[in-house]
Design an enzyme around this catalytic site. Structure first.
Site, mmCIF file in Angstrom:
data_model
loop_
_atom_site.group_PDB
_atom_site.id
_atom_site.type_symbol
_atom_site.label_atom_id
_atom_site.label_comp_id
_atom_site.label_asym_id
_atom_site.label_seq_id
_atom_site.Cartn_x
_atom_site.Cartn_y
_atom_site.Cartn_z
ATOM 1 N N PRO A 2 0.833 -1.204 0.000
ATOM 2 C CA PRO A 2 0.000 0.000 0.000
ATOM 3 C C PRO A 2 0.865 1.250 0.000
ATOM 4 O O PRO A 2 1.910 1.294 0.646
ATOM 5 C CB PRO A 2 -0.807 -0.104 1.292
ATOM 6 N N GLU A 3 0.440 2.253 -0.736
ATOM 7 C CA GLU A 3 1.159 3.527 -0.737
ATOM 8 C C GLU A 3 0.421 4.504 0.173
ATOM 9 O O GLU A 3 -0.599 4.178 0.764
ATOM 10 C CB GLU A 3 1.273 4.039 -2.174
#
Ligand SMILES: [Zn+2]
Length: 277
Positions: A2-3
């Protein structure tokens, strides 16, 4: 992995679900999830603590507790939270379980085993090594075009490697770095210190726009807040990237096939016609 936009949404969802709730017990089921402590210390640090709020710094989720401690969580590759009724079966790789008031449990599972948790004194949170070196938050006042230009000037690395270095710019990973460079029409292999002031200003606007769009589009998705999975975009069908993961597809701007480049062992996607050194 996930960013920042996804971590932001996960921390907001968690905040909605567990703010003000009491943790009756915290169980560390896989000791290496929290290598700085032991399951016993973990349990005693969390027992009977109430969640003040859930926040975020960089890609770290911060669970602020009323006992003057903060639980720092990094999801890494595949960590995720789920809020479940107490009697419900847990995901296979559940590594921590928080029994909450109201007969529910917050479980953390992690198929790839890279997730990390640490409990620190809230007063010393800013000194925690995970957070101390992070660059300013992308939406904070400290992060502006002048900051970005000065930081670029101090680096001889490639622009792409500069952008994903969290001590220079917080919040850009592989996907959003590629997208921001495309928007700013900058070549990923150019040296960071060769980016002029006007182009740095354009890059600054692009970074904010890309992250804002990602937070905005993911918010519109009908995501079940009970299942706080890391990858929101997988639930929305095809993500709308301009260059990321589009090698060989026509550039939306000039129709040139998108190129792929390996930098620091990771792929960067760009348009060799639109993006200049
Ligand atoms: Zn192009």
């Amino acid at each position: 992995m996930p960013e920042l936009p996804e971590v932001e949404l996960i921390s907001r969802s968690l905040d909605k679900l567990i703010r003000g709730r009491k943790i009756l017990t915290g169980q560390l089921l896989r000791a290496r999830l929290a290598p700085h402590t032991t399951p016993r210390k973990f349990a005693s640090a969390l027992a009977d603590a109430t969640v003040n709020f859930v926040g975020r710094r960089g890609k770290h989720i911060l669970i602020d507790l009323d006992n003057e401690k903060t639980l720092i969580v990094h999801l890494r590759m595949s960590g995720r939270f789920s809020l479940l009724p107490m009697e419900e079966d847990e995901p296979k790789f559940t590594h921590a379980r928080f029994h909450l008031d109201g007969d529910e449990k917050l479980v953390f599972d992690d198929q790839r085993h890279f997730g990390l948790m640490r409990i620190v004194a809230t007063a010393k949170l800013h000194e925690a090594k995970e957070l101390a070196k992070l660059a300013p938050e992308p939406f904070s006042d400290e992060f502006d075009a002048a900051y970005l230009h000065a930081a670029l000037k101090s680096s001889k690395r490639s622009l792409k490697e500069f952008l994903i270095d969290q001590t220079k710019v917080t919040g850009l990973g592989n996907i959003y770095a590629s997208e921001a460079m495309f928007q700013a029409r900058l070549h990923p292999a150019m040296r960071a210190n060769k980016v002029s002031r006007p182009r740095a200003a354009l890059l600054f606007d692009s970074i904010r726009a890309v992250l804002q769009a990602a937070v905005g589009s993911a918010e519109l998705l009908k995501v079940d807040p009970r299942n706080l999975e890391g990858n929101y975009f997988s639930q929305s069908g095809d993500p709308q990237w301009f260059v990321y993961d589009r090698e060989g597809s026509a550039c939306v701007n000039c129709k040139t096939p998108i190129s792929r480049l390996k930098q620091g062992g990771r792929s960067t996607y760009f348009c060799r016609n639109c993006q200049k050194r």
